[in-house]
Design a protein around this motif. Structure first.
Motif, PDB file in Angstrom:
ATOM      1  N   LEU A  11      85.922   1.528  61.825  1.00 26.12           N
ATOM      2  CA  LEU A  11      87.332   1.735  62.150  1.00 26.12           C
ATOM      3  C   LEU A  11      87.933   0.395  62.547  1.00 26.12           C
ATOM      4  O   LEU A  11      87.482  -0.237  63.507  1.00 26.12           O
ATOM      5  CB  LEU A  11      87.479   2.747  63.288  1.00 26.12           C
ATOM      6  N   ILE A  12      88.965  -0.028  61.814  1.00 26.66           N
ATOM      7  CA  ILE A  12      89.521  -1.375  61.972  1.00 26.66           C
ATOM      8  C   ILE A  12      90.973  -1.316  62.428  1.00 26.66           C
ATOM      9  O   ILE A  12      91.791  -0.579  61.866  1.00 26.66           O
ATOM     10  CB  ILE A  12      89.435  -2.151  60.634  1.00 26.66           C
ATOM     11  N   ASP A  13      91.271  -2.085  63.434  1.00 24.99           N
ATOM     12  CA  ASP A  13      92.642  -2.215  63.946  1.00 24.99           C
ATOM     13  C   ASP A  13      93.319  -3.365  63.197  1.00 24.99           C
ATOM     14  O   ASP A  13      93.063  -4.534  63.484  1.00 24.99           O
ATOM     15  CB  ASP A  13      92.589  -2.492  65.445  1.00 24.99           C
ATOM     16  N   ALA A  14      94.182  -3.038  62.236  1.00 30.20           N
ATOM     17  CA  ALA A  14      94.810  -4.069  61.390  1.00 30.20           C
ATOM     18  C   ALA A  14      95.718  -4.994  62.183  1.00 30.20           C
ATOM     19  O   ALA A  14      95.991  -6.122  61.754  1.00 30.20           O
ATOM     20  CB  ALA A  14      95.604  -3.409  60.259  1.00 30.20           C
ATOM     21  N   ASP A  15      96.175  -4.546  63.348  1.00 25.89           N
ATOM     22  CA  ASP A  15      97.060  -5.384  64.166  1.00 25.89           C
ATOM     23  C   ASP A  15      96.305  -6.515  64.846  1.00 25.89           C
ATOM     24  O   ASP A  15      96.914  -7.447  65.365  1.00 25.89           O
ATOM     25  CB  ASP A  15      97.748  -4.523  65.236  1.00 25.89           C
ATOM     26  N   GLU A  48     104.543  -7.852  56.628  1.00 28.39           N
ATOM     27  CA  GLU A  48     103.496  -8.798  57.019  1.00 28.39           C
ATOM     28  C   GLU A  48     102.100  -8.330  56.608  1.00 28.39           C
ATOM     29  O   GLU A  48     101.162  -9.127  56.568  1.00 28.39           O
ATOM     30  CB  GLU A  48     103.533  -9.024  58.530  1.00 28.39           C
ATOM     31  N   LYS A  49     101.979  -7.048  56.274  1.00 34.33           N
ATOM     32  CA  LYS A  49     100.664  -6.517  55.907  1.00 34.33           C
ATOM     33  C   LYS A  49     100.453  -6.451  54.395  1.00 34.33           C
ATOM     34  O   LYS A  49      99.480  -5.862  53.920  1.00 34.33           O
ATOM     35  CB  LYS A  49     100.463  -5.144  56.545  1.00 34.33           C
ATOM     36  N   ARG A  50     101.342  -7.072  53.631  1.00 33.40           N
ATOM     37  CA  ARG A  50     101.177  -7.071  52.176  1.00 33.40           C
ATOM     38  C   ARG A  50      99.872  -7.742  51.746  1.00 33.40           C
ATOM     39  O   ARG A  50      99.285  -7.383  50.723  1.00 33.40           O
ATOM     40  CB  ARG A  50     102.353  -7.794  51.525  1.00 33.40           C
ATOM     41  N   SER A  51      99.431  -8.734  52.503  1.00 36.13           N
ATOM     42  CA  SER A  51      98.221  -9.483  52.131  1.00 36.13           C
ATOM     43  C   SER A  51      96.965  -8.623  52.170  1.00 36.13           C
ATOM     44  O   SER A  51      95.915  -9.019  51.650  1.00 36.13           O
ATOM     45  CB  SER A  51      98.050 -10.685  53.053  1.00 36.13           C
ATOM     46  N   TRP A  52      97.067  -7.447  52.766  1.00 31.89           N
ATOM     47  CA  TRP A  52      95.898  -6.576  52.876  1.00 31.89           C
ATOM     48  C   TRP A  52      95.599  -5.821  51.569  1.00 31.89           C
ATOM     49  O   TRP A  52      94.467  -5.393  51.358  1.00 31.89           O
ATOM     50  CB  TRP A  52      96.121  -5.539  53.976  1.00 31.89           C
TER      51      TRP A  52
END
Length: 326
Positions: A11-15, A48-52
């Motif tokens: 479980l990953i916190d993208a922030d 800002e999360k497009r790079s994911w």
């Protein structure tokens, strides 16, 4: 169940994590078991999360949408915690990998461990200590990614082939200030040898490694600039234990005392007689022994206290910290 058969929920916190770390996170989990769940939480409407996008597709990580309902509030944490509890009660996993540098997951890690789950934490150097210690093991992103650090290529004219130099992490010194100190590790190993050992019997290197991992959640030889536990222990300049090779394997063993007890006994008699038949403080005796024998250490003889060591001779009487001949 074998360790590598453990089923993990990652479980990953993208922030709190950069896309560049995904490969290293999943590699670290694969060393411990199988990533059954791979979920990452964040507001994916955020530009800002497009790079994911490509990273998640390449590594088959399932993005979980969580809108930011209120400015300044982290709804991602709540979604991740709720999912973790749902997965826990499903009974489909043996462990969790919580990827975040946020101390808000400290209570979650504690709760999962209370339910018998193995919890691996992964975060950056800034991760607060409470979250680190709440996990069974904690890995630093800067360290686990440093093994594949970019390489600098230098062309040396007239001197043959290209020379490749691997860079060390720039902040390795800062990282080592936040992890368990080498002195504390040495003391723990010495205590292990003293409490769980026969007379100078060696202990297997694997057992020592398991002990350190259980004692210190952030213990990882890579944190100290080494790739092998044996090399790390060999680098320690201490008078209490040493690494030895026996029967084709590595063991840790107490260093043999270089001073005979007979020599020490004679020196004790000299100290007492030179002080009028008694010495009022054991610390004075200890200091005098260190002056006479700079390498003297009671631990080399299987004792943790100077008083117990002196009593073992049978010729001396100790009362209220005063020592004299019987």
């Amino acid at each position: 169940m074998e360790q590598n058969d453990r089923r993990f929920a990652v479980l990953i916190d993208a922030d709190n994590v950069s896309p560049k770390y995904i490969k290293y996170i999943l590699d670290e989990v694969s060393d411990q078991g199988i990533a059954t769940y791979k979920r990452i939480y964040g507001d994916w409407t955020d530009n800002e999360k497009r790079s994911w996008k490509n990273v998640l597709l390449d590594w088959s990580v399932n993005p979980i949408q969580q809108y930011s309902y209120t400015t300044g509030k982290n709804a991602t944490d709540s979604a991740m915690i709720i999912d973790a509890m749902d997965i826990l009660y499903s009974g489909n996993v043996d462990g969790f990998c919580l990827v975040s540098s946020d101390s808000d997951f400290t209570k979650l890690a504690q709760r999962l461990r209370e339910s018998g789950m193995f919890v691996m934490g992964i975060g950056e150097q800034k991760t607060p200590k409470p979250f680190r210690t709440a996990c069974d093991t904690f890995k630093l992103l800067e360290i686990i990614s440093s093994e594949d650090a970019s390489e600098v290529v230098e062309n040396v004219k007239g001197r043959g082939p290209v020379v490749t130099i691997k860079e060390d992490p720039a902040n390795i010194a800062a990282i080592q200030k936040t992890i368990t100190g080498i002195d504390e590790i040495q003391r723990a190993i010495s205590k292990l040898l003293m409490e769980n050992n026969g007379v100078n019997q060696p202990i297997g290197l694997a057992r020592v490694g398991n002990f350190l991992s259980k004692r210190f959640s952030d213990f990882d030889v890579r944190n100290y600039g080494y790739s092998k536990l044996s090399t790390f222990l060999e680098s320690m300049n201490n008078s209490e234990f040493q690494l030895v090779k026996l029967h084709g394997g590595y063991f840790v063993q107490e260093k043999s005392a270089s001073i005979s007890k007979t020599e020490i006994e004679q020196e004790l008699i000299r100290i007492i007689q030179g002080s009028g038949g008694h010495v009022d403080n054991l610390s004075i005796v200890h200091d005098e022994l260190k002056k006479a024998f700079p390498t003297f250490d009671v631990k080399q003889y299987g004792f943790s206290r100077i008083s117990s060591f002196i009593r073992s001779f049978g010729k001396f009487k100790i009362k209220d910290n005063m020592i004299q001949l019987k």
